[in-house]
Enzyme design. Sequence first.
Site, PDB file in Angstrom:
ATOM      1  N   LYS A  52     -26.151  10.796 -56.215  1.00  0.00           N
ATOM      2  CA  LYS A  52     -25.082  11.669 -55.709  1.00  0.00           C
ATOM      3  C   LYS A  52     -24.512  11.116 -54.406  1.00  0.00           C
ATOM      4  CE  LYS A  52     -27.075  15.557 -58.157  1.00  0.00           C
ATOM      5  NZ  LYS A  52     -27.993  16.695 -58.175  1.00  0.00           N
ATOM      6  N   GLN A  96     -31.496  20.183 -54.000  1.00  0.00           N
ATOM      7  CA  GLN A  96     -31.960  19.590 -55.247  1.00  0.00           C
ATOM      8  C   GLN A  96     -33.160  20.366 -55.803  1.00  0.00           C
ATOM      9  OE1 GLN A  96     -30.486  16.847 -56.879  1.00  0.00           O
ATOM     10  NE2 GLN A  96     -31.917  17.363 -58.517  1.00  0.00           N
ATOM     11  N   ASP A 119     -22.796  23.187 -56.441  1.00  0.00           N
ATOM     12  CA  ASP A 119     -23.542  23.104 -57.699  1.00  0.00           C
ATOM     13  C   ASP A 119     -23.139  24.256 -58.622  1.00  0.00           C
ATOM     14  OD1 ASP A 119     -25.216  21.026 -58.365  1.00  0.00           O
ATOM     15  OD2 ASP A 119     -26.874  21.708 -57.100  1.00  0.00           O
TER      16      ASP A 119
END
Length: 293
Positions: A52, A96, A119
């Site tokens: 990412k 994460q 997200d």
Amino acid sequence: MILIDGKKTSLEVQDEIAEEVKYLQGKGKKTPHLAAVLVGSNGASITYVNAKVKACERVGFESSLVRLPDTISEEELLNKISKLNNDPEIDGFIVQLPLPDHINPKKVTQAISPNKDVDGFHPENIGKVALNLPSFLPATPYGILQLFERYNIETAGKHCVVVGRSNIVGAPISIMMGRNAYPGNSTVTLTHSRTNNLKELCQQADILIVALGKQEFITADYVKEDAVVIDVGITRINDKTKKKGYRLVGDVKFDEVAEKASFITPVPGGVGPMTIASLLKNTLLASKNKIKG
Ligand code: NDP
């Protein structure tokens, strides 16, 4: 059979984002800035976060990697999130998953400001998705929609069977495929571990989206001739012949299913890279929303 190339499509999306970043910078606007919070040292999580951060560099975003020890308390992590929520420099951030067992992921997801939730996991964003209102779309389902769009795959009136009902993949993609939109307008069946007649349902699918996390679970006998097959699963298998010591396998037995499918995503190189592209698209949107505000 058409192989859906998620890697190539992701790079195309990233090129478009890079162009837009240059345009914004040319107008003297702020460069989009994504932060990624990584708790502990899970090998797969490190790989995902690094990918990412690398993608941010590729499109010209600023990025920050916030590494925290797995001994961090829930309260300390929530404090860190609160700081990121209030940091005007950061347009969007992700935490994460998975998190260590002593940290409640629901609390963490809900602590992230919905305006920075790139997200797309916050209940406010998921609620907006369900109501077909503008919002950050959950990154992996958004990646799947972009593949349908870019490969001109018809979804209206199709029977879409989703295998797996997680909050981050199965449940939101089932909502999105049933919305009055393109991609969408499918008739959706959402299946899970308590579904009795899974194979029969899968055999009826025009579009089969698989996210259960069990390697090569979906074999050719689950799949209708000419179905569109989207494999979200990623399992690491030890493989000493590979430089990294492992290889990635999907939830679909690729070789035999590919012979029946009209379109199919590979693993790796299918949905995975599109998740990253979606994250970048959401971050750009977060940054532009701020510019507007
Ligand atoms: P979860 O483990 O959270 O959910 C798995 C789902 O599969 C559950 O709903 C479970 O049902 C269902 N399931 C399990 N066994 C069966 C079965 N035998 N029959 C039918 N349904 C079953 O998984 P995630 O959604 O987080 O991830 C799924 C896979 O996708 C993993 O391999 C993960 O690594 C991968 N992934 C890939 C991403 C990408 O970018 N490509 C992003 C996110 C995930 P129940 O609810 O009843 O327990």
